[in-house]
Design a protein around this motif. Structure first.
Motif, PDB file in Angstrom:
ATOM      1  N   MET A 116       0.830  -1.197   0.000  1.00  0.00           N
ATOM      2  CA  MET A 116       0.000   0.000   0.000  1.00  0.00           C
ATOM      3  C   MET A 116       0.869   1.254   0.000  1.00  0.00           C
ATOM      4  O   MET A 116       0.600   2.190  -0.727  1.00  0.00           O
ATOM      5  N   LYS A 117       1.938   1.261   0.831  1.00  0.00           N
ATOM      6  CA  LYS A 117       2.825   2.416   0.881  1.00  0.00           C
ATOM      7  C   LYS A 117       3.524   2.610  -0.460  1.00  0.00           C
ATOM      8  O   LYS A 117       3.724   3.736  -0.903  1.00  0.00           O
ATOM      9  N   ARG A 118       3.873   1.498  -1.082  1.00  0.00           N
ATOM     10  CA  ARG A 118       4.537   1.567  -2.381  1.00  0.00           C
ATOM     11  C   ARG A 118       3.610   2.202  -3.423  1.00  0.00           C
ATOM     12  O   ARG A 118       4.042   3.014  -4.236  1.00  0.00           O
ATOM     13  N   MET A 119       2.343   1.838  -3.388  1.00  0.00           N
ATOM     14  CA  MET A 119       1.366   2.381  -4.341  1.00  0.00           C
ATOM     15  C   MET A 119       1.191   3.882  -4.131  1.00  0.00           C
ATOM     16  O   MET A 119       1.170   4.649  -5.106  1.00  0.00           O
TER      17      MET A 119
END
Length: 51
Positions: free
Chosen positions: A1-4
């Protein structure tokens, strides 16, 4: 999620910077045209300068 989220923010940054480049380029062209007109007007006054 953080990567997105990071990828979305990075994409938005690059898209904004590309749009800014086009704006600055257009403004630079406008300034160049005005400078050319000013040079022409100065040449047509018949004042001192290069002969």
């Amino acid at each position: 999620m953080k990567r997105m989220i990071c990828m979305l923010m990075l994409s938005a940054f690059f898209a904004g910077s590309l749009a800014a480049c086009n704006t600055v380029k257009g403004a630079g062209q406008d300034v160049q045209k005005v400078g050319g007109k000013m040079e022409d007007a100065a040449d047509n006054t018949g004042g001192t300068g290069t002969k």
